[in-house]
Write an enzyme that holds these catalytic residues in place. Structure first.
Site, mmCIF file in Angstrom:
data_model
loop_
_atom_site.group_PDB
_atom_site.id
_atom_site.type_symbol
_atom_site.label_atom_id
_atom_site.label_comp_id
_atom_site.label_asym_id
_atom_site.label_seq_id
_atom_site.Cartn_x
_atom_site.Cartn_y
_atom_site.Cartn_z
ATOM 1 C CG ASN A 9 36.095 34.329 38.015
ATOM 2 O OD1 ASN A 9 35.836 33.656 37.014
ATOM 3 N ND2 ASN A 9 35.301 34.371 39.078
ATOM 4 C CE LYS A 11 33.141 37.221 38.484
ATOM 5 N NZ LYS A 11 32.401 38.108 39.363
ATOM 6 C CG HIS A 94 33.096 33.006 42.479
ATOM 7 N ND1 HIS A 94 31.920 33.726 42.413
ATOM 8 C CD2 HIS A 94 34.100 33.890 42.257
ATOM 9 C CE1 HIS A 94 32.214 34.994 42.153
ATOM 10 N NE2 HIS A 94 33.523 35.124 42.057
ATOM 11 C CD GLU A 96 29.787 35.689 40.243
ATOM 12 O OE1 GLU A 96 30.315 35.030 39.333
ATOM 13 O OE2 GLU A 96 30.098 36.875 40.486
ATOM 14 C CD GLU A 166 36.244 36.846 44.567
ATOM 15 O OE1 GLU A 166 36.873 37.502 43.740
ATOM 16 O OE2 GLU A 166 35.341 36.049 44.256
ATOM 17 N N GLY A 172 31.467 42.959 41.338
ATOM 18 C CA GLY A 172 30.754 43.477 40.172
ATOM 19 C C GLY A 172 29.950 44.738 40.449
ATOM 20 C CB SER A 212 34.952 46.483 42.588
ATOM 21 O OG SER A 212 33.613 46.090 42.348
HETATM 22 P P1 13P Z 1 34.701 41.916 39.924
HETATM 23 O O1 13P Z 1 36.175 42.185 39.854
HETATM 24 O O2 13P Z 1 34.004 42.063 38.608
HETATM 25 O O3 13P Z 1 34.034 42.662 41.043
HETATM 26 O O4 13P Z 1 34.539 40.349 40.276
HETATM 27 C C1 13P Z 1 35.266 39.841 41.336
HETATM 28 C C2 13P Z 1 35.118 38.367 41.345
HETATM 29 O O5 13P Z 1 34.067 37.836 41.598
HETATM 30 C C3 13P Z 1 36.300 37.571 40.985
HETATM 31 O O6 13P Z 1 36.093 36.236 41.279
#
Ligand code: 13P
Length: 248
Positions: A9, A11, A94, A96, A166, A172, A212
């Site tokens: 992803n 982002k 997601h 976010e 997740e 992150g 992560s």
């Molecule tokens: P990270 O791998 O940066 O923690 O992000 C995970 C994520 O949100 C994937 O959709």
């Protein structure tokens, strides 16, 4: 046996030209016939990335889409547009987007249905906050996200989709869920699918862990019985992604 699926992803990272360069950098590193490899990229990168991965094992995904078909929805992108551009997968719900765009389980359900209707495979995300984990309501919360997200989805359709677990506190942050925590929730999701549908559907559906995930922890996470892949953020933007795809 479920085929593993490792999706990046990206982002809000990578301009179109940077995206093409990353595809070139990763091209030889992400070859693995035993794993489905997907790059979920920003909307503006979709067309050049589809072109850049032609002839490789990589499939392209979007990071979101509208639940509307077409019309006066400024700034939104429809499932039909994604499909026509060569997209196969779409991340839906997601954390976010739930947080910054106030998406609800009901919105996410509409997107799941619209994606399926248009021949796209949704990667439906779920996950608890740290507070919810501390309150001991993680599994209840996840079951609710899954049950509402899949309203109106048939067993045959559900068998083909991907669910990504997740935990928000692991995204992150560099704090990965322990293998036990990740497996516990992924197993509970599979049991929830068996509950809604049947064990056959539960055995077929693919469940990813995200948060992560990196080159050092991927192998252990992916060795768990109910973890069928990863949804990878930060580590998907560098050569490390190849190590995750070739975790064995
Ligand atoms: P990270 O791998 O940066 O923690 O992000 C995970 C994520 O949100 C994937 O959709």
């Amino acid at each position: 046996m479920r085929k593993k699926i490792i999706a990046g992803n990206w982002k809000m990272n990578k301009t179109p030209s940077e995206a093409v360069a990353l595809c070139a950098e990763l091209k030889d590193l992400v070859v693995n016939d035993e794993v489905d490899v997907v790059y979920c990229v920003p909307a503006i990168d979709i067309v050049p990335v589809v072109e850049a991965v032609k002839g490789t094992n990589v499939m392209v995904g979007a990071e979101d889409m509208s639940f509307e078909d077409k019309g006066a929805f400024t700034g939104q992108i429809s499932a039909a547009m994604l499909k026509d551009a060569g997209v196969k997968f779409v991340i839906v719900g997601h954390s976010e987007r739930r947080e910054y765009n106030h998406e609800t389980n009901e919105d996410i359900n509409k997107k799941v249905l619209k994606a399926i209707e248009n021949g796209l495979t949704p990667i439906m995300c779920c996950g608890e906050s740290l507070t919810q984990r501390e309150q001991g309501i993680t599994l209840d919360w996840i079951r609710q996200q899954v049950k509402v997200g899949l309203q109106g989805v048939s067993a045959a359709e559900a068998a083909e989709i991907v669910i990504a677990y997740e935990p928000i506190w692991a995204i992150g942050t560099g704090v990965t869920a322990t293998t036990e925590q990740a497996e516990e929730v992924c197993k509970a999701i599979r049991e929830c699918i068996a509950d809604i549908y049947d064990t056959d559907t539960a055995e077929k559906i693919r469940i990813q862990y995200g948060g992560s995930m990196n080159a050092s922890n991927a192998a252990e996470l992916l060795a768990q019985a109910d973890i069928d892949g990863g949804l990878v953020g930060g580590a998907a933007l560098k050569a490390d992604f190849g190590k995750i795809v070739n975790y064995k």
